[in-house]
Design a protein around this motif. Structure first.
Motif, PDB file in Angstrom:
ATOM      1  N   GLU A  64       0.835  -1.208   0.000  1.00 37.75           N
ATOM      2  CA  GLU A  64       0.000   0.000   0.000  1.00 37.75           C
ATOM      3  C   GLU A  64       0.870   1.258   0.000  1.00 37.75           C
ATOM      4  O   GLU A  64       0.463   2.306  -0.490  1.00 37.75           O
ATOM      5  N   ASP A  65       2.073   1.127   0.588  1.00 39.57           N
ATOM      6  CA  ASP A  65       2.936   2.318   0.661  1.00 39.57           C
ATOM      7  C   ASP A  65       4.036   2.302  -0.394  1.00 39.57           C
ATOM      8  O   ASP A  65       4.379   3.333  -0.968  1.00 39.57           O
ATOM      9  N   SER A  66       4.590   1.100  -0.627  1.00 32.81           N
ATOM     10  CA  SER A  66       5.772   1.081  -1.508  1.00 32.81           C
ATOM     11  C   SER A  66       5.491   0.530  -2.904  1.00 32.81           C
ATOM     12  O   SER A  66       6.398   0.488  -3.752  1.00 32.81           O
ATOM     13  N   ASP A  84      -2.969   1.134  -7.782  1.00 31.28           N
ATOM     14  CA  ASP A  84      -2.886   2.486  -7.247  1.00 31.28           C
ATOM     15  C   ASP A  84      -4.163   2.835  -6.482  1.00 31.28           C
ATOM     16  O   ASP A  84      -4.124   3.311  -5.345  1.00 31.28           O
ATOM     17  N   GLU A  85      -5.303   2.533  -7.083  1.00 28.73           N
ATOM     18  CA  GLU A  85      -6.602   2.826  -6.475  1.00 28.73           C
ATOM     19  C   GLU A  85      -6.785   2.029  -5.176  1.00 28.73           C
ATOM     20  O   GLU A  85      -7.207   2.574  -4.151  1.00 28.73           O
ATOM     21  N   ARG A 134      -5.056   2.907   2.299  1.00 31.96           N
ATOM     22  CA  ARG A 134      -4.480   3.928   3.167  1.00 31.96           C
ATOM     23  C   ARG A 134      -5.581   4.746   3.824  1.00 31.96           C
ATOM     24  O   ARG A 134      -5.490   5.127   4.989  1.00 31.96           O
ATOM     25  N   ILE A 135      -6.663   4.980   3.075  1.00 39.15           N
ATOM     26  CA  ILE A 135      -7.795   5.726   3.642  1.00 39.15           C
ATOM     27  C   ILE A 135      -8.426   4.941   4.789  1.00 39.15           C
ATOM     28  O   ILE A 135      -8.703   5.472   5.866  1.00 39.15           O
ATOM     29  N   ARG A 136      -8.606   3.605   4.541  1.00 37.51           N
ATOM     30  CA  ARG A 136      -9.168   2.750   5.608  1.00 37.51           C
ATOM     31  C   ARG A 136      -8.288   2.810   6.848  1.00 37.51           C
ATOM     32  O   ARG A 136      -8.767   2.931   7.968  1.00 37.51           O
ATOM     33  N   ARG A 137      -6.961   2.735   6.620  1.00 40.18           N
ATOM     34  CA  ARG A 137      -6.009   2.715   7.728  1.00 40.18           C
ATOM     35  C   ARG A 137      -6.114   3.995   8.555  1.00 40.18           C
ATOM     36  O   ARG A 137      -6.012   3.992   9.760  1.00 40.18           O
ATOM     37  N   SER A 138      -6.414   5.119   7.914  1.00 44.12           N
ATOM     38  CA  SER A 138      -6.460   6.387   8.644  1.00 44.12           C
ATOM     39  C   SER A 138      -7.813   6.611   9.306  1.00 44.12           C
ATOM     40  O   SER A 138      -8.029   7.655   9.913  1.00 44.12           O
ATOM     41  N   LEU A 196     -15.257  10.755  -2.116  1.00 48.66           N
ATOM     42  CA  LEU A 196     -14.218  11.751  -2.393  1.00 48.66           C
ATOM     43  C   LEU A 196     -13.291  11.333  -3.544  1.00 48.66           C
ATOM     44  O   LEU A 196     -12.785  12.178  -4.270  1.00 48.66           O
ATOM     45  N   THR A 197     -13.069  10.035  -3.635  1.00 51.81           N
ATOM     46  CA  THR A 197     -12.096   9.587  -4.651  1.00 51.81           C
ATOM     47  C   THR A 197     -12.767   9.050  -5.907  1.00 51.81           C
ATOM     48  O   THR A 197     -12.133   8.479  -6.767  1.00 51.81           O
ATOM     49  N   ARG A 198     -14.049   9.275  -6.030  1.00 53.27           N
ATOM     50  CA  ARG A 198     -14.781   8.747  -7.188  1.00 53.27           C
ATOM     51  C   ARG A 198     -14.221   9.355  -8.492  1.00 53.27           C
ATOM     52  O   ARG A 198     -13.945  10.537  -8.579  1.00 53.27           O
TER      53      ARG A 198
END
Lengths: 302, 414
Positions: B112-114, B137-138, B144-148, B158-160
């Motif tokens: 998810e990060d690298s 990428d999506e 990452r959104i879930r993690r935050s 928001l990301t639609r």
């Protein structure tokens, strides 16, 4: 018919044709004779307007060359080139049509010529299937299929076997009989002797001599007769028409005096000897040519 | 010019009996099939294009397999999940090597990060790469959104993504929502048209040049010129071969129309929108003009050349003008209205090809087409006149390798 007056052509530094003048009269075979490289082809190509002379004029019936004259002229170039991929009859019909025949007429004439040259069964073959000699005959036909008044043959016999040469010689003679004017170039003196009414001997682009064949022979020949006989021929040397003799037991060679006729000699000997053979010894064109070249103090170059 | 028809007929016959001509005419329909029916068929059955080998996916969490499968559906590929251990990955790489898998998507912990890696044998399937990258990428963003701790529903909103659709504006303000596949088809067909004009112009031009130089070296020309004028000979050749070319185009155009109007609807696919009578007419028009321009130039060069090799050297500058628009074709396609496109679509040596592209992709203003045609026709006339002069002198000039300077001098020979 054809008047060539003082034509000159220079390539780079070589003067290929250097002031040649001659006239081919209606109904005669005129020979342009000389070794390879003498300028014969260059002259013919200038007549055909393939190359432009640097100087001099060429006239047909008194007029300068024009496109419309092409239909009345036939031309067999020295270097043969027919499209190899086209069939024989098609090639000839095309050449005829380009000279202004309609295609039906061209076809009939081409077929008659092919028949005459023994090529009838080749008419549907492509040019590439023909031997060199056959292709040359086809090209010869191509130059006369439209029945031109003036035909230019540049070395028409080169590369032909003796039988084919004779067929072509006959065809050329027939053109003359039918009143056509023929200009022929050749380096083979024997052909010129058999065909030409008048000739122009060329060397290095210049005229060596020109005139009718009998005139030339009279002018340059020794005009002698060879007689084979039975009897005593010692009286021959005393005849008024005889200049000198070379006598052998059974034959004699008598050189006639200037302006004397062979008939005079024959009449004189016929009553007193049993003549087995009487032959005028004419110099060959070849001999005349060699003599002229030697006289000019030059060495033969080919 | 009374003998001209005879020469035209002869050259036409020679040409149409030529093997190259027959083969080209016969192969043309396959090319036409390719540009009319194939694009439609391919979009219906993508496997035909991609080969359909599955993609192996290692890691990436639940849902990744399904997401990649959905994204690569345009290529008709399946997706197989493989383990994340070193052994499974090594196995999968081997299978990519052997061609069993189209690719291996390897997403190790922390992807998810690298990010991860896409292993392929060729590395050239850009469309597959783009599709997979978008998914990864999506998914990484979502993860990452879930993690935050953001509400997934809010995050999704928001990301639609939104779509940008392609609408082609035609003449008379018609709008045509074509979509991507339509655009690709238009492009594909337009390119084929351009290639056709380029190939035939080049081929026919070179044939004229070769035919002239062959007649010159074999001395056939002396026999020809003892019957006809150089002008008749040259124009006879150009018109004869041109007629053969027109016959060929006639066959192709009829076939293209028959395939697109009759056969394509019958088997239920749409023919590319470019295959329309008007566009086919442009195709023929530009071929004819390009042919006459280049054939005149080649005839002049053939007459000036000493042999075929020399002709090749002399023809280079001419050839360059034909190749330039082809090399820059993508620039014209993406920017048909750029000043470069406009200039080259009016300059006569390049205009047949460049203007054809513009007409097919995005019709230029009428005045530009008119200007292009006017200049082109004038150029054809000028080239033919100049060629006739060079031809007349050059065709009988033997034993000398003529230069362009000498040819210019021949132009002034009376």
């Amino acid at each position: 018919m054809l008047n060539v007056d003082g034509v000159v052509k220079t390539y780079e530094t070589v003067r290929a044709v250097d002031g040649l003048s001659f006239e081919a009269r209606p109904g005669e075979i005129f020979g342009l004779i000389g070794p390879n490289g003498a300028g014969k082809s260059t002259t013919i190509r200038m007549i055909m307007n393939v190359i432009v002379p640097d100087a001099g004029t060429i006239r047909f019936d008194g007029k300068a060359f024009s496109e419309s004259m092409k239909a009345r002229i036939g031309y067999l170039p020295e270097e043969r080139g027919l499209n190899k991929k086209v069939k024989v009859l098609e090639t000839l019909v095309y050449l005829g049509v380009l000279k202004g025949l309609d295609s039906k007429d061209a076809k009939a004439r081409a077929e008659a010529w092919l028949e005459r040259f023994g090529l009838a069964e080749w008419k549907a073959e492509k040019i590439e299937a023909l031997s060199k000699g056959m292709a040359q005959k086809v090209q010869f036909i191509g130059s006369v299929v439209h029945d031109p008044d003036l035909v230019l043959f540049d070395e028409p016999f080169s590369g032909l076997d003796p039988v084919s040469q004779d067929i072509l010689l006959d065809a050329v003679l027939e053109l003359k009989r039918r009143g056509k004017t023929v200009l022929i170039s050749t380096h083979v003196m024997e052909h010129a002797e058999r065909l030409c009414d008048r000739i122009l001997l060329v060397r290095g682009g210049k005229e060596l001599v020109s005139g009718s064949l009998p005139d030339l022979k009279a002018r340059y020949g020794e005009n002698s007769a060879q007689i084979e006989f039975d009897g005593d021929a010692s009286f021959v040397s005393t005849l008024p028409c005889v200049e000198s003799v070379r006598a052998m037991p059974r034959w004699i060679e008598a050189t006639l005096g200037e302006g004397r006729d062979s008939g005079e000699l024959l009449a004189a000997v016929a009553g007193r000897l049993r003549v087995r053979r009487f032959q005028m010894m004419e110099p060959s064109l070849h001999a005349i040519f060699v003599k002229l070249v030697e006289a000019a103090g030059e060495a033969e170059d080919d | 010019m009374t003998k001209l028809p005879a020469i035209i007929r002869h050259e036409f016959k020679l040409m149409t009996a030529n093997k190259t001509f027959v083969i080209l005419t016969a192969l043309g329909p396959f090319l036409i099939l390719a540009i009319t029916v194939l694009p439609g068929l391919l979009s219906m059955n993508p496997k035909a294009l991609s080969g359909g080998e599955p993609i192996a996916v290692s890691g990436g969490g639940p849902g990744m397999t399904a997401a990649i499968e959905a994204a690569s559906a345009f290529q008709g590929r399946a997706v197989e999940a493989v383990g994340t251990d070193a052994g499974s990955i090594a196995d999968a790489k081997r299978l990519v090597q052997s061609g069993r898998y189209a690719a291996l998507v390897s997403l190790a912990d922390g992807w998810e990060d690298s990010g991860g890696s896409l292993y392929t044998k060729t590395g050239t399937d850009a469309m597959l790469y783009a599709a997979v990258e978008r998914v990864v990428d999506e998914s990484a963003r979502q993860a990452r959104i879930r993690r935050s701790g953001v509400d997934p529903a809010v995050a999704r909103e928001l990301t639609r993504r939104v779509d940008l659709s392609i609408v082609k504006l035609g003449t008379g303000n018609t709008e045509k929502a074509g979509g991507e596949s339509d655009f690709v088809q238009t492009l594909f067909t337009a390119m084929s048209f351009v290639m056709l004009v380029y190939m035939t112009t080049l081929l026919y031009g070179q044939m004229i040049g070769r035919s002239v130089v062959t007649e010159k070296t074999s001395k056939t020309v002396e026999i020809m010129l003892s019957s006809v004028s150089p002008r008749e000979l040259m124009f006879g050749k150009i018109l004869g071969l041109g007629l053969a070319g027109l016959l060929q185009y006639g066959i192709w155009v009829s076939l293209a129309l028959a395939l697109s109007k009759l056969v394509a609807p019958l088997i239920g696919i749409a023919a590319p929108p470019v295959i329309e009578p008007a566009n086919l007419a442009w195709l023929v028009t530009f071929f004819v003009l390009a042919y006459f321009l280049y054939a005149s130039l080649y005839a002049a060069l053939g007459a000036a050349a000493e042999d075929e090799q020399h002709l090749g050297q002399l023809a280079w500058p001419v050839l360059a003008f034909l190749i330039v628009p082809l090399v820059m074709i993508s620039s014209f396609v993406s920017n048909p209205g750029s000043s470069l496109s406009v200039v080259l679509s009016i300059f006569p040596m390049t205009s047949p090809i460049v203007m054809l592209i513009r007409v097919l992709i995005a019709p230029p203003p009428a005045w530009q087409i008119a200007l292009c045609l006017g200049i082109l026709i004038a150029s054809v006339y000028a080239a033919a006149t100049a060629a006739a002069r060079i031809f007349r002198v050059g065709i009988l000039m033997g034993g000398k390798r003529a230069t362009f300077g000498e040819m210019l001098k021949w132009l002034r020979v009376r």
